[in-house]
Design a protein around this motif. Structure first.
Motif, short mmCIF file in Angstrom:
data_model
loop_
_atom_site.label_atom_id
_atom_site.label_comp_id
_atom_site.label_asym_id
_atom_site.label_seq_id
_atom_site.Cartn_x
_atom_site.Cartn_y
_atom_site.Cartn_z
N ARG A 2 0.69 -1.04 0.10
CA ARG A 2 -0.06 0.17 -0.05
C ARG A 2 0.80 1.26 -0.05
NH1 ARG A 2 -4.35 2.15 3.79
NH2 ARG A 2 -5.77 2.98 2.54
N VAL A 3 0.46 1.98 -1.08
CA VAL A 3 1.64 3.29 -1.15
C VAL A 3 0.72 4.49 -1.18
CG1 VAL A 3 3.22 4.35 -2.94
CG2 VAL A 3 3.17 1.95 -2.54
N LEU A 4 1.38 5.62 -0.37
CA LEU A 4 0.64 6.93 -0.52
C LEU A 4 1.67 7.80 -1.11
CD1 LEU A 4 -1.70 8.73 0.63
CD2 LEU A 4 -0.22 9.27 2.52
N LEU A 5 1.37 8.44 -2.22
CA LEU A 5 2.04 9.68 -3.05
C LEU A 5 1.65 10.73 -2.54
CD1 LEU A 5 1.76 8.14 -6.62
CD2 LEU A 5 3.39 7.63 -4.98
N ILE A 6 2.57 11.88 -2.04
CA ILE A 6 2.34 12.92 -1.32
C ILE A 6 3.07 14.11 -2.29
CG2 ILE A 6 2.97 14.32 0.38
CD1 ILE A 6 2.95 11.89 2.32
N ALA A 7 2.17 15.07 -2.61
CA ALA A 7 2.80 16.28 -3.43
C ALA A 7 1.79 17.45 -3.17
CB ALA A 7 2.79 15.94 -5.00
N GLU A 28 2.54 11.69 -13.88
CA GLU A 28 2.96 10.40 -14.64
C GLU A 28 3.11 9.24 -13.68
OE1 GLU A 28 5.96 12.05 -16.93
OE2 GLU A 28 4.78 12.99 -18.47
N VAL A 29 3.94 9.44 -12.69
CA VAL A 29 4.08 8.44 -11.56
C VAL A 29 2.86 7.67 -11.07
CG1 VAL A 29 5.08 7.94 -9.24
CG2 VAL A 29 6.55 9.22 -10.98
N TYR A 30 1.88 8.71 -10.58
CA TYR A 30 0.68 8.36 -10.11
C TYR A 30 -0.32 7.46 -11.11
CZ TYR A 30 -4.42 8.66 -8.53
OH TYR A 30 -5.36 8.17 -7.86
N GLU A 31 -0.25 7.90 -12.40
CA GLU A 31 -1.00 7.15 -13.37
C GLU A 31 -0.44 6.00 -13.71
OE1 GLU A 31 -3.83 7.98 -14.80
OE2 GLU A 31 -4.02 9.87 -13.54
N GLN A 36 -0.95 -0.76 -11.42
CA GLN A 36 -0.25 -2.11 -10.88
C GLN A 36 -0.36 -2.38 -9.43
OE1 GLN A 36 3.79 -2.66 -12.75
NE2 GLN A 36 3.41 -0.55 -13.67
N ILE A 37 -0.49 -1.12 -8.52
CA ILE A 37 -0.54 -1.57 -7.00
C ILE A 37 -1.59 -0.53 -6.34
CG2 ILE A 37 2.04 -2.11 -6.90
CD1 ILE A 37 2.40 0.70 -5.88
N ASP A 38 -1.79 -0.86 -5.35
CA ASP A 38 -2.97 -0.17 -4.48
C ASP A 38 -2.12 1.29 -3.95
OD1 ASP A 38 -4.61 1.00 -2.59
OD2 ASP A 38 -4.55 -0.65 -1.14
N VAL A 39 -2.41 2.49 -4.62
CA VAL A 39 -1.77 3.51 -4.46
C VAL A 39 -2.62 4.97 -4.46
CG1 VAL A 39 -1.66 4.05 -7.03
CG2 VAL A 39 0.11 5.18 -5.46
N GLU A 40 -2.63 5.67 -3.61
CA GLU A 40 -3.15 6.92 -3.24
C GLU A 40 -2.83 8.01 -3.21
OE1 GLU A 40 -5.72 6.57 0.32
OE2 GLU A 40 -5.53 4.66 0.51
N ALA A 41 -3.42 9.05 -3.89
CA ALA A 41 -2.72 10.34 -4.06
C ALA A 41 -3.05 11.33 -2.77
CB ALA A 41 -3.20 11.05 -5.21
N HIS A 72 5.56 8.06 -0.24
CA HIS A 72 6.62 8.50 -1.39
C HIS A 72 6.35 9.88 -1.32
CE1 HIS A 72 8.40 7.90 -5.32
NE2 HIS A 72 9.09 8.79 -4.71
N LEU A 73 7.26 10.94 -0.89
CA LEU A 73 7.10 12.23 -0.92
C LEU A 73 7.87 12.47 -2.27
CD1 LEU A 73 6.53 15.01 0.42
CD2 LEU A 73 8.88 15.15 1.35
N LEU A 74 7.10 13.11 -3.23
CA LEU A 74 7.53 13.09 -4.84
C LEU A 74 8.38 14.23 -5.01
CD1 LEU A 74 4.14 11.99 -6.38
CD2 LEU A 74 6.20 10.67 -6.51
N SER A 75 8.49 15.10 -4.10
CA SER A 75 9.65 16.11 -4.32
C SER A 75 9.77 16.81 -2.69
CB SER A 75 9.17 17.35 -5.09
OG SER A 75 8.34 18.15 -4.83
N PRO A 76 11.01 17.13 -2.63
CA PRO A 76 11.38 17.86 -1.30
C PRO A 76 10.40 18.64 -0.69
CG PRO A 76 13.30 17.58 -2.47
CD PRO A 76 12.36 17.30 -3.31
#
Length: 337
Positions: A2-7, A28-31, A36-41, A72-76
């Motif tokens: 389970r992945v969380l993308l933060i931006a 693009e990373v989110y799409e 393929q996996i369980d991911v949330e924005a 996953h923090l997508l930029s500092p």
């Protein structure tokens, strides 16, 4: 997994034509991952006001991340999660320009906050070997994955057979008012070209009140071969690259250099300055110059000779490969749990 993308909110939600390169990366990373996996924005960061900025930091600090395997923090960003449980925190570092260039610099205090956030991450994704070196110089001792950004499949379609034309078109795509992009230096070199049938198209966003743009506008008024085109619409990006005989990228420095790869994927030669700090993996086939532009006949022959090689080399940087490598980095970090 389970992945969380933060931006930032704009990175996820703003009109695609208005986002930065990081915004494109976020989408693009989110799409790519959600297929393929369980991911949330999680569009956390909002810089529309001082209050919203502070509120973003507070929310990010106290949010409960314990149900995720990867954050996953997508930029500092100023990000210090207190409730992450066993989740692993990965940050993608695109560059460290916020330490070098006035246009990117926050206050000294915020610089320290950004650096502390990077150094606190459980792992880093560096977008190039050059960025990896920079992060290591900060004293980061944990795992660093080098994962180059990818470009979309639309860049790998077969270019149309070019029409014969009397005009030679040199192109640029990027911000016009950026100190780092160093477009004024590029214009000065271009203006040394004597041929009247060579034009320089400048595509990109700009602040009309910036001193850099005012000077560029003045140069274009003095030399009609220099043409300010405005923003490059995302849906016409491939068409714009295909119209160029060469892509001139006078940047001082790049974290990766996505426009270089985009141009090469269309078989367009890329010209950069020898003293530019650009990752070798992106610029392996670049034409490197000092203060003199290459002869037009040389550019034409280079394009004919290396067209296929440019396109083949650029194919290593597909979005699919980039997403696959990100997934592999997640798996590697998970094995350490």
């Amino acid at each position: 997994m389970r992945v969380l993308l933060i931006a930032g909110k704009d990175d996820f939600n703003e009109d695609v034509s208005k986002v930065t390169g990081i915004g494109r990366y976020v989408r693009e990373v989110y799409e790519g991952l959600k297929k393929q996996i369980d991911v949330e924005a999680y569009p956390l960061f909002d810089y529309s006001s001082i209050f919203s900025s502070i509120n973003s930091i507070i929310k990010g600090t106290f949010h409960d991340y314990s149900s995720y395997d990867i954050i996953h923090l997508l930029s500092p960003k100023p990000f210090f999660p207190l409730r992450k449980g066993k989740a692993k925190w990965i940050t993608t570092v695109h560059d460290l320009f916020f330490l070098k260039y006035n246009e990117s610099k926050p206050s000294p205090f915020m610089q320290k906050i950004y650096l502390k956030s990077i150094l606190s991450s459980d792992a880093i994704i560096a977008v190039s070997s050059l960025v990896k070196e920079d992060v290591e110089k900060l004293g980061y001792k944990k795992k660093i994955f080098v994962i180059n950004p990818g470009i979309g499949e639309e860049f790998f379609t077969s270019p149309k057979k070019p029409e014969k034309k009397d005009v030679i078109k040199i192109g640029y795509i990027g911000r016009l008012d950026s100190e780092r992009k160093d477009l004024i230096r590029g214009i000065e070199v271009f203006r040394k070209i004597k041929e009247k049938n060579v034009i320089f198209e400048l595509w990109g966003n700009y602040n009309p009140d910036s001193e850099i743009f005012k000077r560029i506008k003045k140069e274009s008024e003095e030399d009609p071969r220099i043409r300010i085109m405005g923003p490059a619409p995302d849906e016409k990006l491939v068409e714009i690259y295909d119209s160029f005989d060469a892509f001139f990228f006078p940047t001082k420095e790049e974290g990766f250099g996505l426009p270089i790869v985009e141009a090469q994927a269309r078989g367009v030669p890329v010209i950069v300055f020898k003293d530019a700090r650009i990752p070798e993996e992106a610029c392996n086939y670049c034409i490197r110059i000092n203060e003199e532009f290459p002869q037009i006949d040389y550019i034409k022959s280079f394009k004919e000779k290396y067209n296929d090689a440019l396109r083949k080399y650029a194919s290593k940087f597909s979005l699919g490969i980039s997403v696959k490598n990100i997934l592999n980095s997640y798996g590697s970090i998970m094995l350490e749990l």
